[in-house]
Design a protein around this motif. Structure first.
Motif, short mmCIF file in Angstrom:
data_model
loop_
_atom_site.label_atom_id
_atom_site.label_comp_id
_atom_site.label_asym_id
_atom_site.label_seq_id
_atom_site.Cartn_x
_atom_site.Cartn_y
_atom_site.Cartn_z
N GLY A 1 0.73 -0.99 -0.04
CA GLY A 1 -0.12 -0.24 -0.18
C GLY A 1 0.81 1.33 -0.07
N SER A 2 2.22 1.26 0.17
CA SER A 2 3.03 2.36 0.02
C SER A 2 3.03 3.14 -1.17
CB SER A 2 4.43 1.78 0.32
OG SER A 2 4.97 0.91 -0.65
N VAL A 3 3.11 4.42 -1.25
CA VAL A 3 3.04 5.35 -2.29
C VAL A 3 4.20 6.02 -2.57
CG1 VAL A 3 1.54 7.04 -3.40
CG2 VAL A 3 0.68 5.40 -2.02
N GLU A 4 4.70 6.16 -3.51
CA GLU A 4 5.74 7.21 -4.06
C GLU A 4 5.07 7.94 -5.01
OE1 GLU A 4 9.77 5.63 -4.17
OE2 GLU A 4 10.29 7.02 -5.84
N SER A 5 5.10 9.31 -4.91
CA SER A 5 4.59 10.14 -5.93
C SER A 5 5.66 10.66 -6.60
CB SER A 5 3.35 11.14 -5.31
OG SER A 5 2.43 10.28 -4.76
N TRP A 6 5.63 10.84 -7.96
CA TRP A 6 6.63 11.86 -8.40
C TRP A 6 6.20 13.13 -9.22
CZ3 TRP A 6 9.57 7.23 -11.76
CH2 TRP A 6 10.13 6.40 -11.02
N PRO A 7 7.21 13.99 -9.53
CA PRO A 7 6.17 15.29 -9.97
C PRO A 7 6.11 14.92 -11.62
CG PRO A 7 8.77 15.48 -9.86
CD PRO A 7 8.26 13.99 -9.00
N ARG A 8 5.39 15.88 -12.42
CA ARG A 8 5.15 15.85 -13.54
C ARG A 8 6.46 15.69 -14.28
NH1 ARG A 8 0.22 17.44 -16.29
NH2 ARG A 8 0.99 17.44 -18.54
N LEU A 9 6.70 14.80 -14.94
CA LEU A 9 8.02 14.39 -15.74
C LEU A 9 7.62 14.06 -17.09
CD1 LEU A 9 9.52 12.30 -13.39
CD2 LEU A 9 10.28 14.59 -13.73
N GLY A 10 8.49 14.24 -18.31
CA GLY A 10 8.41 13.68 -19.41
C GLY A 10 8.33 12.10 -19.31
N LYS A 11 7.53 11.45 -20.46
CA LYS A 11 7.52 10.09 -20.29
C LYS A 11 8.72 9.58 -20.52
CE LYS A 11 2.62 10.06 -21.68
NZ LYS A 11 1.57 9.76 -22.82
N ASN A 12 9.80 10.05 -21.15
CA ASN A 12 11.10 9.30 -21.44
C ASN A 12 11.82 9.41 -19.89
OD1 ASN A 12 11.08 8.82 -23.89
ND2 ASN A 12 11.52 10.65 -24.72
N GLU A 13 11.73 10.53 -19.21
CA GLU A 13 12.21 10.87 -17.64
C GLU A 13 11.59 9.68 -16.96
OE1 GLU A 13 15.12 11.79 -16.88
OE2 GLU A 13 14.76 11.88 -14.69
N VAL A 14 9.95 9.74 -16.95
CA VAL A 14 9.43 8.55 -16.02
C VAL A 14 10.07 7.32 -16.21
CG1 VAL A 14 7.25 7.34 -15.88
CG2 VAL A 14 7.31 9.86 -15.95
N ALA A 15 10.22 6.89 -17.72
CA ALA A 15 10.92 5.58 -17.95
C ALA A 15 12.09 5.26 -17.25
CB ALA A 15 10.83 5.43 -19.46
N ARG A 16 13.16 6.54 -17.61
CA ARG A 16 14.56 6.36 -17.09
C ARG A 16 14.47 5.82 -15.75
NH1 ARG A 16 18.95 9.01 -15.00
NH2 ARG A 16 17.56 10.62 -14.42
N ARG A 17 13.70 6.68 -14.66
CA ARG A 17 13.63 6.57 -13.21
C ARG A 17 13.06 5.29 -12.88
NH1 ARG A 17 12.62 12.32 -10.34
NH2 ARG A 17 13.61 13.76 -12.02
N LEU A 18 12.15 4.99 -13.78
CA LEU A 18 11.53 3.32 -13.46
C LEU A 18 12.38 2.43 -13.49
CD1 LEU A 18 7.99 3.31 -15.22
CD2 LEU A 18 8.30 3.50 -12.73
N MET A 19 13.32 2.45 -14.46
CA MET A 19 14.41 1.47 -14.45
C MET A 19 15.36 1.36 -13.21
SD MET A 19 13.71 0.23 -17.15
CE MET A 19 12.08 1.13 -17.50
N ALA A 20 15.59 2.74 -12.73
CA ALA A 20 16.34 2.56 -11.44
C ALA A 20 15.55 1.87 -10.30
CB ALA A 20 16.85 3.92 -11.03
N HIS A 21 14.18 2.25 -10.42
CA HIS A 21 13.21 1.81 -9.35
C HIS A 21 13.12 0.17 -9.42
CE1 HIS A 21 10.38 2.81 -6.02
NE2 HIS A 21 9.72 1.55 -6.46
N PHE A 22 13.11 -0.29 -10.76
CA PHE A 22 12.96 -1.74 -10.86
C PHE A 22 14.38 -2.57 -10.50
CE2 PHE A 22 9.98 -1.02 -14.89
CZ PHE A 22 9.05 -0.66 -14.01
#
Ligand code: C5P
Length: 225
Positions: free
Chosen positions: A195-216
């Motif tokens: 149920g934990s939530v991490e909210s990210w600021p509005r970002l370009g879809k490419n930057e969202v993708a790049r940050r997701l890789m580090a999270h994964f």
């Protein structure tokens, strides 16, 4: 930057809509540009992963360095996903049509006879994310779903993670005010199984993708739940 956070990993991504044929010229579909899913596939390849992208019909180019399997319908997408496994990470970013016409589309266009459309019974499509998340053997260690909601984004995402059996939900608000649908920006919330939530600021879809890789990469390494 050139950090290869997913070097040696296998990543499977679904993207785009599915088209459920009614006849040779008509179909049922959800709105989806494929931009976020394709950006994720591209980012995974840049992060060093071997990537298979299973894509519904989209009008954007194939991401570089990615193996692309093109499909039309949800059932074709499920078959392509199963054929692409095993994977370390499976990301389900496609906007799969929930229903398809019960009657298989024939080779002939349905004619307008002036009496109005004939009833068109629909049946539910397979849930590709839930199917993979609940695989008894060979389930990818990290299964990620998306939730596009127009209201109560976090509540719906929490319910979805339990219903689908995935490890993480990337939720975004696609209400008209946000302009996310088809756009280049995205504002996402990462919802974990606890149920934990991490909210990210509005970002370009490419930057969202790049940050997701580090999270994964962090999740696979057991750094977060
Ligand atoms: O249930 P809902 O469509 O809102 O769930 C969205 C998530 O489930 C997305 O990750 C989507 O790719 C996935 N999904 C799927 N197969 C379906 C329906 C949704 O993989 N038939």
């Amino acid at each position: 930057s050139g950090e290869q956070v997913l070097a040696g990993r296998r990543v499977l991504v679904t993207s785009g809509p599915t088209h459920e044929p009614i006849d040779p010229v008509r179909y049922i579909a959800n709105r989806s540009s494929g931009r976020q899913g394709h950006a994720i596939a591209a980012a995974a390849a840049r992060a060093g992963a071997a990537v298979t992208l299973v894509s519904g019909p989209v009008g954007i180019p194939d991401p570089p360095g990615v193996g692309v399997v093109r499909v039309e319908s949800a059932r074709e997408m499920l078959a392509a996903v199963e054929a692409a496994l095993p994977a370390d990470i499976a990301v389900f970013a496609a906007a799969v049509a929930d229903w398809r016409p019960e009657r298989e589309a024939g080779a002939k266009k349905i004619k307008k006879d002036g009496a109005g459309p004939a009833p068109m019974p629909l049946v539910e499509n397979p849930d590709i994310l839930a199917t993979v998340a609940r695989m008894p053997t060979g389930r990818p260690p990290l299964v990620v779903g998306f939730a596009a909601e127009t209201e109560a984004v976090l509540d719906h995402a929490r319910a979805k993670i339990a219903r689908k059996g995935c490890d993480l939900i990337v939720a975004n608000d696609v209400s008209a005010e946000g302009g996310v649908m088809g756009g280049i920006d995205n504002a996402v919330h990462l919802i974990g199984r606890d149920g934990s939530v991490e909210s990210w600021p509005r970002l370009g879809k490419n930057e969202v993708a790049r940050r997701l890789m580090a999270h994964f990469a962090g999740m696979l390494a057991g750094r977060y739940r």
